[in-house]
Design an enzyme around this catalytic site. Structure first.
Site, PDB file in Angstrom:
ATOM      1  NE  ARG A  72      48.488  55.908   4.744  1.00  0.00           N
ATOM      2  CZ  ARG A  72      49.625  56.297   4.170  1.00  0.00           C
ATOM      3  NH1 ARG A  72      50.354  57.281   4.678  1.00  0.00           N
ATOM      4  NH2 ARG A  72      50.046  55.704   3.061  1.00  0.00           N
ATOM      5  NE  ARG A  98      57.110  54.340   6.410  1.00  0.00           N
ATOM      6  CZ  ARG A  98      56.230  54.916   5.618  1.00  0.00           C
ATOM      7  NH1 ARG A  98      55.220  55.582   6.127  1.00  0.00           N
ATOM      8  NH2 ARG A  98      56.361  54.861   4.300  1.00  0.00           N
ATOM      9  CG  HIS A 164      54.585  60.847   9.174  1.00  0.00           C
ATOM     10  ND1 HIS A 164      53.249  61.170   9.111  1.00  0.00           N
ATOM     11  CD2 HIS A 164      55.014  60.793   7.896  1.00  0.00           C
ATOM     12  CE1 HIS A 164      52.887  61.299   7.843  1.00  0.00           C
ATOM     13  NE2 HIS A 164      53.954  61.079   7.087  1.00  0.00           N
ATOM     14  CD  GLU A 267      54.462  64.429   8.492  1.00  0.00           C
ATOM     15  OE1 GLU A 267      55.586  64.038   8.128  1.00  0.00           O
ATOM     16  OE2 GLU A 267      53.496  64.492   7.714  1.00  0.00           O
TER      17      GLU A 267
HETATM   18  C1  BG6 Z   1      54.249  63.049   4.370  1.00  0.00           C
HETATM   19  C2  BG6 Z   1      54.845  63.490   3.070  1.00  0.00           C
HETATM   20  O1  BG6 Z   1      55.146  63.296   5.399  1.00  0.00           O
HETATM   21  O2  BG6 Z   1      53.990  61.649   4.312  1.00  0.00           O
HETATM   22  C3  BG6 Z   1      53.861  63.166   1.951  1.00  0.00           C
HETATM   23  O3  BG6 Z   1      55.153  64.879   3.115  1.00  0.00           O
HETATM   24  C4  BG6 Z   1      53.541  61.679   1.965  1.00  0.00           C
HETATM   25  O4  BG6 Z   1      54.428  63.543   0.696  1.00  0.00           O
HETATM   26  C5  BG6 Z   1      53.039  61.302   3.350  1.00  0.00           C
HETATM   27  O5  BG6 Z   1      52.551  61.413   0.982  1.00  0.00           O
HETATM   28  C6  BG6 Z   1      52.704  59.813   3.494  1.00  0.00           C
HETATM   29  O6  BG6 Z   1      53.789  59.016   3.151  1.00  0.00           O
HETATM   30  P1  BG6 Z   1      53.650  57.447   3.125  1.00  0.00           P
HETATM   31  O7  BG6 Z   1      54.970  56.914   2.659  1.00  0.00           O
HETATM   32  O8  BG6 Z   1      53.332  57.016   4.536  1.00  0.00           O
HETATM   33  O9  BG6 Z   1      52.505  57.141   2.192  1.00  0.00           O
END
Ligand code: BG6
Length: 294
Positions: A72, A98, A164, A267
């Site tokens: 994260r 990922r 991202h 992103e």
């Molecule tokens: C973003 C999406 O790119 O990623 C969101 O637009 C999403 O909707 C976020 O919640 C995080 O995604 P993840 O799969 O890493 O929890």
């Protein structure tokens, strides 16, 4: 390959390998322009600090560093689909890149770190195409992240993608994001309704938008840190802007309840109508260039 072997084969005056969070291997680029750390798990850029500047990227204090999990924060590589799989909700969100361990390969030039991902039994079981991904990271006046996706199958395939990027900011209500004014976005929080706004984006609630058909660079203006982050891109027609705000932050196990105030995602993406088709034997390059505007 263990750390000793990685260092023996690939280290240089600007590149070394060390143990990173969760005891996992990390590549560290360091030169006169600053430093960047990249986890081999996910080819995931974890930090970027331009010389003399604050960190540019954000990583959650609650990030999980485990096999099969995405980290994260930083820059997860999403491929070959963005967010949910287009037709099968049992598939992992944001694709297969990922959560896997990437291989270090010879870079094409110095100042680079080059990583490679090819199909594994697991990826093949959920996505049958043959492919090769290369992620090249160059530390210069900007941090350049170049994702090259090659189609090694004998038929075309569609590939959505995102670099991202999670950015470190002073406070969510102290920033504005510029570059997407009067650009159509799909509002994921309003039944995918399409809309446009004339003003730069400011944040006072959850935002989850896919801006489409835009090649514009974005500027994250941060009044608290008194700096502007520039997110320039190539091979990308969508830009996603996301902040989960407190409600969604609370629902995510790897995201601190109050951490939404210190991050924003801008992103570099190809999603929705901007997903690319890659012909057999061809490739597609998606590139993000992150820098601080002086
Ligand atoms: C973003 C999406 O790119 O990623 C969101 O637009 C999403 O909707 C976020 O919640 C995080 O995604 P993840 O799969 O890493 O929890």
């Amino acid at each position: 390959m263990d750390l000793q072997e990685l260092n023996k084969r690939f280290s240089s005056p600007i590149l070394s390998f060390a143990e990173g969070p969760g005891g996992r291997p990390l590549a560290r680029l360091q030169n006169e322009y600053g430093s960047a750390d990249v986890a081999l798990h996910g080819a995931h850029v974890l930090s970027y600090e331009p010389a003399g500047n604050e960190p540019v990227l954000w990583v959650s204090q609650k990030a999980i560093y485990e096999d099969g999990k995405a980290i994260r924060g930083g820059i997860p590589v999403c491929w070959p689909w963005f967010a949910d799989h287009p037709s099968d909700s049992s598939m992992p969100a944001h694709g297969i890149a990922r959560t896997q361990s990437w291989k270090v390969i010879e870079p094409r030039a110095n100042r680079h770190l080059a990583l490679q991902l090819e199909p594994t039994d697991w990826s093949h079981s959920i996505w049958p195409e043959k492919f090769e991904l290369r992620l090249e990271i160059t530390l210069g006046p900007a941090l350049e992240i170049r994702l090259e996706a090659a189609n090694k199958s004998n038929r075309p395939f569609q590939a959505g993608a995102a670099l991202h990027s999670y950015f470190h900011i002073s406070r969510i209500n102290a920033i504005t994001v510029h570059g997407l004014e009067n650009t159509t976005f799909i509002d994921k929080l309003d039944n995918d309704r399409e809309a446009q706004e004339a003003d730069p984006i400011s944040f006072d609630r959850e935002i989850d938008r896919i801006y489409v058909e835009t090649e514009a660079a974005c500027l994250i203006r941060d009044a608290g840190l008194n700096r502007t982050i520039r997110v320039a891109k190539e091979g990308s027609r969508s830009t996603v802007v996301w902040n989960p705000w407190i409600g969604k932050a609370r629902r995510m196990g790897d995201f601190g309840d109050d951490e939404y105030v210190s991050m924003v995602c801008v992103e570099t993406t190809n999603a929705e109508r901007d997903v690319v088709t890659i012909q057999p034997g061809e490739n597609h390059v998606l590139m993000a260039r992150l820098s601080i505007d002086s």
